[in-house]
Design a protein around this motif. Sequence first.
Motif, PDB file in Angstrom:
ATOM      1  N   ALA A 215     -23.539 -42.911 -19.604  1.00 53.37           N
ATOM      2  CA  ALA A 215     -24.439 -43.049 -20.743  1.00 53.37           C
ATOM      3  C   ALA A 215     -23.808 -42.463 -22.014  1.00 53.37           C
ATOM      4  CB  ALA A 215     -25.771 -42.354 -20.443  1.00 53.37           C
ATOM      5  N   ALA A 216     -23.148 -41.319 -21.879  1.00 50.11           N
ATOM      6  CA  ALA A 216     -22.485 -40.710 -23.039  1.00 50.11           C
ATOM      7  C   ALA A 216     -21.370 -41.623 -23.545  1.00 50.11           C
ATOM      8  CB  ALA A 216     -21.927 -39.335 -22.661  1.00 50.11           C
ATOM      9  N   SER A 217     -20.639 -42.237 -22.647  1.00 50.77           N
ATOM     10  CA  SER A 217     -19.585 -43.161 -23.041  1.00 50.77           C
ATOM     11  C   SER A 217     -20.166 -44.360 -23.780  1.00 50.77           C
ATOM     12  CB  SER A 217     -18.816 -43.620 -21.802  1.00 50.77           C
ATOM     13  OG  SER A 217     -17.896 -44.616 -22.125  1.00 50.77           O
ATOM     14  N   LEU A 218     -21.287 -44.899 -23.288  1.00 53.16           N
ATOM     15  CA  LEU A 218     -21.943 -46.023 -23.939  1.00 53.16           C
ATOM     16  C   LEU A 218     -22.427 -45.644 -25.338  1.00 53.16           C
ATOM     17  CD1 LEU A 218     -23.115 -48.927 -23.662  1.00 53.16           C
ATOM     18  CD2 LEU A 218     -25.212 -47.836 -22.873  1.00 53.16           C
TER      19      LEU A 218
ATOM     20  N   LEU B 205     -19.521 -45.276 -32.538  1.00 56.48           N
ATOM     21  CA  LEU B 205     -18.237 -45.328 -33.228  1.00 56.48           C
ATOM     22  C   LEU B 205     -17.750 -46.750 -33.464  1.00 56.48           C
ATOM     23  CD1 LEU B 205     -16.380 -42.447 -31.380  1.00 56.48           C
ATOM     24  CD2 LEU B 205     -17.545 -42.351 -33.576  1.00 56.48           C
ATOM     25  N   HIS B 206     -18.515 -47.736 -33.019  1.00 56.20           N
ATOM     26  CA  HIS B 206     -18.065 -49.131 -33.126  1.00 56.20           C
ATOM     27  C   HIS B 206     -17.884 -49.557 -34.573  1.00 56.20           C
ATOM     28  CE1 HIS B 206     -17.449 -53.288 -32.251  1.00 56.20           C
ATOM     29  NE2 HIS B 206     -18.516 -53.643 -32.944  1.00 56.20           N
ATOM     30  N   HIS B 207     -18.784 -49.169 -35.469  1.00 57.38           N
ATOM     31  CA  HIS B 207     -18.673 -49.605 -36.857  1.00 57.38           C
ATOM     32  C   HIS B 207     -17.446 -49.008 -37.542  1.00 57.38           C
ATOM     33  CE1 HIS B 207     -20.699 -45.717 -37.389  1.00 57.38           C
ATOM     34  NE2 HIS B 207     -20.205 -45.730 -38.617  1.00 57.38           N
ATOM     35  N   LYS B 208     -16.933 -47.881 -37.046  1.00 52.05           N
ATOM     36  CA  LYS B 208     -15.736 -47.282 -37.633  1.00 52.05           C
ATOM     37  C   LYS B 208     -14.469 -47.991 -37.146  1.00 52.05           C
ATOM     38  CE  LYS B 208     -17.816 -42.773 -38.146  1.00 52.05           C
ATOM     39  NZ  LYS B 208     -17.844 -41.385 -37.720  1.00 52.05           N
TER      40      LYS B 208
END
Length: 141
Positions: free
Chosen positions: A54-57, A63-66
Amino acid sequence: MFKKIHSNRDPRDTLYSELKKEFSVYVDKGNGAFKSLICGYPKFIFGLMIALLAASLILAVALHHKMVPPDKAAKVPKAQPAPVSAGFDNIMAAGNALKQTIRLRRQVDSITGKKTLTKTDSLLLLHDLDSLQHIRINLPH
């Protein structure tokens, strides 16, 4: 001075087999401790695994937008030439570059074939090599 060195080492011994002999005791103890931990606390290990997933998700989404590069839509698109004429132009440019490359290579070979070079030969050689490098960089792909 040069004596043949005789070795009593068994030729079947490899680095892996020697490392296995040396550290197998510790690896076996670690495997036993790991198995006892897994068997002793299965629910805790399962919960920890789910929490890490869950933490990885969450980190991946946060951080995807970066990670996405900036939008390139702001740039003005170039007018695309007709595919046939663009292809023909590329072929003509490649042919001209090939002709010039052959001419420069012949000139470089004739200069480097000399036993001694004058100052003008050196300057001409440098200029020709620079021209060859420029052709290689600007060659249409």
